[in-house]
Design a protein around this motif. Structure first.
Motif, short mmCIF file in Angstrom:
data_model
loop_
_atom_site.label_atom_id
_atom_site.label_comp_id
_atom_site.label_asym_id
_atom_site.label_seq_id
_atom_site.Cartn_x
_atom_site.Cartn_y
_atom_site.Cartn_z
N ARG A 165 40.95 29.89 47.81
CA ARG A 165 41.55 31.16 47.37
C ARG A 165 40.94 31.60 46.04
NH1 ARG A 165 47.60 29.48 47.80
NH2 ARG A 165 46.66 28.29 49.48
N ASP A 166 40.64 32.91 45.96
CA ASP A 166 39.88 33.40 44.80
C ASP A 166 40.72 34.30 43.89
OD1 ASP A 166 40.14 35.71 46.29
OD2 ASP A 166 38.00 36.16 46.37
N HIS A 167 42.01 34.00 43.77
CA HIS A 167 42.87 34.85 42.93
C HIS A 167 42.47 34.80 41.46
CE1 HIS A 167 45.29 35.26 46.47
NE2 HIS A 167 45.63 34.00 46.47
N THR A 168 42.01 33.62 41.00
CA THR A 168 41.62 33.52 39.58
C THR A 168 40.45 34.47 39.32
OG1 THR A 168 42.35 31.24 39.55
CG2 THR A 168 40.89 31.91 37.78
N GLU A 169 39.44 34.41 40.20
CA GLU A 169 38.27 35.26 40.03
C GLU A 169 38.68 36.74 40.10
OE1 GLU A 169 38.70 32.51 41.84
OE2 GLU A 169 36.86 31.88 42.81
N LYS A 170 39.56 37.07 41.06
CA LYS A 170 39.99 38.47 41.21
C LYS A 170 40.75 38.93 39.96
CE LYS A 170 39.86 40.02 45.85
NZ LYS A 170 38.92 39.05 46.39
N LEU A 171 41.54 38.03 39.38
CA LEU A 171 42.28 38.42 38.17
C LEU A 171 41.34 38.52 36.97
CD1 LEU A 171 45.71 36.62 38.51
CD2 LEU A 171 45.30 39.07 38.37
N PHE A 172 40.34 37.67 36.90
CA PHE A 172 39.34 37.83 35.83
C PHE A 172 38.79 39.25 35.90
CE2 PHE A 172 38.01 33.04 35.61
CZ PHE A 172 39.02 32.79 34.70
N ASN A 173 38.46 39.66 37.10
CA ASN A 173 37.94 41.00 37.33
C ASN A 173 38.95 42.08 36.91
OD1 ASN A 173 35.85 42.55 38.26
ND2 ASN A 173 36.75 42.77 40.30
N HIS A 174 40.20 41.87 37.27
CA HIS A 174 41.28 42.82 36.93
C HIS A 174 41.36 43.02 35.42
CE1 HIS A 174 45.24 44.75 37.35
NE2 HIS A 174 45.63 43.99 36.33
N PHE A 175 41.21 41.90 34.67
CA PHE A 175 41.33 41.98 33.21
C PHE A 175 40.00 42.32 32.54
CE2 PHE A 175 45.10 39.27 34.06
CZ PHE A 175 46.04 39.95 33.31
#
Ligand code: S3P
Length: 435
Positions: free
Chosen positions: A199-209
């Motif tokens: 799951r890539d939620h950390t990467e997606k949140l890095f992108n979000h921020f």
């Protein structure tokens, strides 16, 4: 608050209705952690107010993040510490949550103070060496103080770390995220290679921020350049597909059902449960898909004509790891055999989910063979109700309550209060859908 003992019986009228499952657990933990380090305030909507995620949020408040309540408990304003968190005044309680403890270890190791994290007996028996190893390679000072070697409580003396490249020995999003979160606070490039997509939620949140992070084309290599500074960004967390999975299976196996689950997260690293259930013959339709940041949409499920067994592919395992207990229930109602192998990680979840799933399937009369790395279910024969333990594991409790909706007699699950760790309101949804 979930009852300690819950009973289900055959849902003769089918399951009907439209519900919104609570916010995603994995994303909620990460929003609390990243929001707590951001500069400024952000509106958080649909945070998962389960015990696991509330523990992580409280831990972040101990570090100085501020939570201002909104119109409901799931919505609040989170004010971060602008990368300058305070030392926690007391030990951090991670409750039942491996995700909370492992992810927070990544940041605690790199912050300039000492901390101690503890959890419940289940968490204190789960392996922490998997995050201690890479973080120690970065120079972290982490001691596993548990009775069981390599287990929590964790005593962490935070210090300046050095970046590493880490080859993950197992496909674990928690390990990947612990290293990347430590890398976010460390000068230089920290990178990981994972053996399979997780799951890539950390990467997606890095992108979000707006935190710079690079991901290779095949998704297996991720790098972050630290230290980072970023501003808070409002976020709405989609529904948890792992919670939706219980109803996807229930509505597929119980005759005369049709339900809609609204605004469920459809991240491609989490949606294999839909792919696999469809492959087994499930009638699942997706609509109203939104694709910004984390994709989400509405899922409608109708009773399947007939489910058929399938082979779960090796690369699908990390994508549906949390859904395997309920997938095994679906397999017990499917014609033919379903093979779930390459899943030894199940042994170190909230319970040993190979043993607990097999025990409960057998208690209901299912034909199942267990292996060190998984299980093979030969389905199709009717199941009967039984009194079963949840083994203090929320997903075991909910999976077998679903089996009870299409079994003879009564199905009773003991020690169900752990359902609150991931799915507050589960019993209300159960009542609503079968009424
Ligand atoms: C999670 C990752 C998975 C999953 C857990 C949540 C996460 O664990 O089982 O419930 O939020 O990163 P692993 O990454 O250890 O397999």
């Amino acid at each position: 608050m979930s009852s300690d003992t819950i009973t289900t019986r055959r849902a003769t009228g089918g399951l009907h209705g439209t519900i919104t499952v609570p916010g995603d657990k994995s994303i909620s933990h990460r929003v609390a952690i990243l929001g707590a380090l951001a500069e400024g305030s952000m509106q958080v909507n649909n945070y998962l107010c389960s015990e696991d995620c509330l523990n992580t949020l409280r831990a972040m408040q101990q570090l100085g993040a501020e939570v201002t309540p909104g119109d409901c408990p799931q919505n609040f304003t989170l004010t971060g510490t602008a990368m300058a968190p305070a030392a926690p005044a007391k030990d951090i309680d991670c409750g039942n949550s491996g995700t909370g403890m492992r992810l927070m270890a990544g940041i605690m190791a790199a912050l300039p103070f000492s901390s101690r994290m503890f959890g419940d007996p289940s968490l204190c028996s789960r392996p922490m060496k998997r995050i201690i190893d890479p973080l120690s390679q970065m120079g972290a000072d982490i001691e596993a103080c548990g009775e069981k070697p390599g287990c929590a409580p964790l005593q962490i003396k935070g210090r300046t770390l050095t970046p590493i490249h880490y080859e993950l020995p197992m496909a674990s999003a928690q390990v990947k995220s612990a290293v990347l979160l430590a890398g976010m606070l460390t000068a230089g490039t920290t990178s990981v290679h994972q053996p399979a997509i997780t799951r890539d939620h950390t990467e997606k949140l890095f992108n979000h921020f707006g935190i710079p992070c690079t991901v290779s084309e095949d998704g297996l290599d991720i790098a972050i350049n630290g230290p980072v500074h970023y501003r808070a960004q409002d976020i709405t967390i989609p529904g948890d597909i792992s919670s939706a999975a219980f109803w996807l299976v229930a509505a597929s196996i119980v005759p005369n059902s049709e339900i809609t689950l609204r605004q469920v997260g459809l991240n491609p690293t989490r949606d294999a449960i839909i792919t696999v259930l469809r492959r087994m013959g499930a009638d699942i339709t997706i609509s109203h898909v939104h694709n910004s940041g984390e994709p989400y949409g509405d899922i409608t499920v109708r009773t399947a004509d007939q489910l058929t067994g399938t082979v779960i592919l090796k690369h699908e395992i990390p994508n549906l790891i949390d859904e395997i207990p309920v997938l095994a229930v679906a397999a017990a109602f499917a014609n033919g055999s379903t093979s779930i192998r390459n899943a030894a990680e199940l042994r170190v979840k909230e319970s040993d989910r190979i043993t607990t799933t097999v025990n409960n399937l057998r208690a209901m009369g299912a034909n199942v063979e267990d292996f060190e790395d998984g299980l093979v279910i030969t389905g199709g024969q009717p199941l009967h109700g039984a009194v079963m333990d949840s083994y203090h594991d929320h997903r075991i409790a909910m999976a077998f309550l679903m089996a009870g909706l299409h079994a003879d007699g009564e199905t009773t699950l003991l020690n169900c209060t752990n359902i609150n760790t991931s799915y507050p309101g589960f019993e209300e949804h159960l009542r609503e859908l079968i009424s």
